[in-house]
Motif scaffolding. Sequence first.
Motif, PDB file in Angstrom:
ATOM      1  N   GLY A 122       7.664  -4.451  12.574  1.00  0.00           N
ATOM      2  CA  GLY A 122       6.653  -3.986  11.633  1.00  0.00           C
ATOM      3  C   GLY A 122       6.919  -2.572  11.152  1.00  0.00           C
ATOM      4  N   PHE A 123       5.967  -2.078  10.406  1.00  0.00           N
ATOM      5  CA  PHE A 123       6.043  -0.721   9.880  1.00  0.00           C
ATOM      6  C   PHE A 123       5.665   0.265  10.976  1.00  0.00           C
ATOM      7  N   SER A 124       6.212   1.462  10.894  1.00  0.00           N
ATOM      8  CA  SER A 124       5.905   2.457  11.920  1.00  0.00           C
ATOM      9  C   SER A 124       4.523   3.062  11.731  1.00  0.00           C
ATOM     10  N   ASN A 125       3.978   2.959  10.504  1.00  0.00           N
ATOM     11  CA  ASN A 125       2.619   3.466  10.260  1.00  0.00           C
ATOM     12  C   ASN A 125       2.057   2.846   8.983  1.00  0.00           C
ATOM     13  N   GLU A 126       0.778   3.059   8.766  1.00  0.00           N
ATOM     14  CA  GLU A 126       0.091   2.477   7.605  1.00  0.00           C
ATOM     15  C   GLU A 126       0.564   3.085   6.282  1.00  0.00           C
ATOM     16  N   VAL A 127       0.989   4.337   6.295  1.00  0.00           N
ATOM     17  CA  VAL A 127       1.479   4.982   5.076  1.00  0.00           C
ATOM     18  C   VAL A 127       2.729   4.255   4.570  1.00  0.00           C
ATOM     19  N   GLU A 128       3.643   3.947   5.476  1.00  0.00           N
ATOM     20  CA  GLU A 128       4.847   3.205   5.105  1.00  0.00           C
ATOM     21  C   GLU A 128       4.490   1.813   4.576  1.00  0.00           C
ATOM     22  N   LYS A 129       3.550   1.168   5.230  1.00  0.00           N
ATOM     23  CA  LYS A 129       3.136  -0.170   4.804  1.00  0.00           C
ATOM     24  C   LYS A 129       2.525  -0.116   3.403  1.00  0.00           C
ATOM     25  N   GLU A 130       1.658   0.842   3.155  1.00  0.00           N
ATOM     26  CA  GLU A 130       1.026   0.984   1.832  1.00  0.00           C
ATOM     27  C   GLU A 130       2.059   1.299   0.756  1.00  0.00           C
ATOM     28  N   ALA A 131       3.039   2.137   1.062  1.00  0.00           N
ATOM     29  CA  ALA A 131       4.102   2.466   0.109  1.00  0.00           C
ATOM     30  C   ALA A 131       4.899   1.207  -0.234  1.00  0.00           C
ATOM     31  N   PHE A 132       5.158   0.385   0.773  1.00  0.00           N
ATOM     32  CA  PHE A 132       5.878  -0.861   0.547  1.00  0.00           C
ATOM     33  C   PHE A 132       5.068  -1.798  -0.350  1.00  0.00           C
ATOM     34  N   ILE A 133       3.801  -1.927  -0.066  1.00  0.00           N
ATOM     35  CA  ILE A 133       2.932  -2.793  -0.871  1.00  0.00           C
ATOM     36  C   ILE A 133       2.920  -2.332  -2.323  1.00  0.00           C
ATOM     37  N   LYS A 134       2.888  -1.033  -2.551  1.00  0.00           N
ATOM     38  CA  LYS A 134       2.915  -0.510  -3.922  1.00  0.00           C
ATOM     39  C   LYS A 134       4.243  -0.830  -4.612  1.00  0.00           C
ATOM     40  N   LYS A 135       5.341  -0.785  -3.880  1.00  0.00           N
ATOM     41  CA  LYS A 135       6.647  -1.150  -4.452  1.00  0.00           C
ATOM     42  C   LYS A 135       6.662  -2.626  -4.842  1.00  0.00           C
ATOM     43  N   VAL A 136       6.082  -3.460  -4.001  1.00  0.00           N
ATOM     44  CA  VAL A 136       5.988  -4.891  -4.301  1.00  0.00           C
ATOM     45  C   VAL A 136       5.183  -5.091  -5.577  1.00  0.00           C
ATOM     46  N   GLU A 137       4.026  -4.450  -5.645  1.00  0.00           N
ATOM     47  CA  GLU A 137       3.155  -4.594  -6.815  1.00  0.00           C
ATOM     48  C   GLU A 137       3.850  -4.115  -8.091  1.00  0.00           C
ATOM     49  N   LYS A 138       4.584  -3.020  -8.008  1.00  0.00           N
ATOM     50  CA  LYS A 138       5.293  -2.497  -9.170  1.00  0.00           C
ATOM     51  C   LYS A 138       6.369  -3.473  -9.635  1.00  0.00           C
ATOM     52  N   ALA A 139       7.141  -4.008  -8.708  1.00  0.00           N
ATOM     53  CA  ALA A 139       8.200  -4.956  -9.062  1.00  0.00           C
ATOM     54  C   ALA A 139       7.615  -6.202  -9.719  1.00  0.00           C
ATOM     55  N   ILE A 140       6.555  -6.729  -9.154  1.00  0.00           N
ATOM     56  CA  ILE A 140       5.940  -7.929  -9.712  1.00  0.00           C
ATOM     57  C   ILE A 140       5.328  -7.632 -11.073  1.00  0.00           C
ATOM     58  N   SER A 141       4.733  -6.480 -11.218  1.00  0.00           N
ATOM     59  CA  SER A 141       4.171  -6.078 -12.506  1.00  0.00           C
ATOM     60  C   SER A 141       5.244  -6.021 -13.589  1.00  0.00           C
ATOM     61  N   LEU A 142       6.407  -5.480 -13.263  1.00  0.00           N
ATOM     62  CA  LEU A 142       7.509  -5.416 -14.234  1.00  0.00           C
ATOM     63  C   LEU A 142       8.006  -6.813 -14.599  1.00  0.00           C
ATOM     64  N   VAL A 143       8.081  -7.701 -13.629  1.00  0.00           N
ATOM     65  CA  VAL A 143       8.490  -9.072 -13.915  1.00  0.00           C
ATOM     66  C   VAL A 143       7.472  -9.724 -14.853  1.00  0.00           C
ATOM     67  N   LYS A 144       6.194  -9.528 -14.587  1.00  0.00           N
ATOM     68  CA  LYS A 144       5.150 -10.094 -15.450  1.00  0.00           C
ATOM     69  C   LYS A 144       5.251  -9.541 -16.868  1.00  0.00           C
ATOM     70  N   GLU A 145       5.512  -8.248 -17.003  1.00  0.00           N
ATOM     71  CA  GLU A 145       5.665  -7.637 -18.324  1.00  0.00           C
ATOM     72  C   GLU A 145       6.805  -8.280 -19.101  1.00  0.00           C
ATOM     73  N   LYS A 146       7.910  -8.542 -18.416  1.00  0.00           N
ATOM     74  CA  LYS A 146       9.123  -8.999 -19.098  1.00  0.00           C
ATOM     75  C   LYS A 146       9.180 -10.505 -19.328  1.00  0.00           C
ATOM     76  N   VAL A 147       8.667 -11.292 -18.393  1.00  0.00           N
ATOM     77  CA  VAL A 147       8.796 -12.746 -18.534  1.00  0.00           C
ATOM     78  C   VAL A 147       7.501 -13.499 -18.225  1.00  0.00           C
ATOM     79  N   GLY A 148       6.397 -12.796 -18.151  1.00  0.00           N
ATOM     80  CA  GLY A 148       5.117 -13.409 -17.787  1.00  0.00           C
ATOM     81  C   GLY A 148       4.613 -14.459 -18.745  1.00  0.00           C
ATOM     82  N   GLU A 149       5.095 -14.451 -19.985  1.00  0.00           N
ATOM     83  CA  GLU A 149       4.672 -15.470 -20.942  1.00  0.00           C
ATOM     84  C   GLU A 149       5.479 -16.758 -20.787  1.00  0.00           C
TER      85      GLU A 149
END
Length: 101
Positions: free
Chosen positions: A64-91
Amino acid sequence: MNKIKIFLNISYPMWEYNENGELVDNDLVEELKHDVGIDCMFVELQNIYDGLYEDNAINFEYRGFSNEVEKEAFIKKVEKAISLVKEKVGEKYIIENNIVL
């Protein structure tokens, strides 16, 4: 309409399925094949995820993650990547976030 599922496993995190639910590919969809930025994001996510496990000849264990800050940073990276995919090919694709931590 084809579906993109994003989940972390032992390989690349993007999985494309056709309208019948059959796996088409485990890689960037054709429209994103030359998008180095999105590719780098997904490679980084997979590397971080792989680092959450101890995996050697003796032991395979989730650390697991060593702390909640690392986990939250990872979740934000996931959300950003998925958001970019939706922008580019979401239709053209149904996009699912199947990442479970």
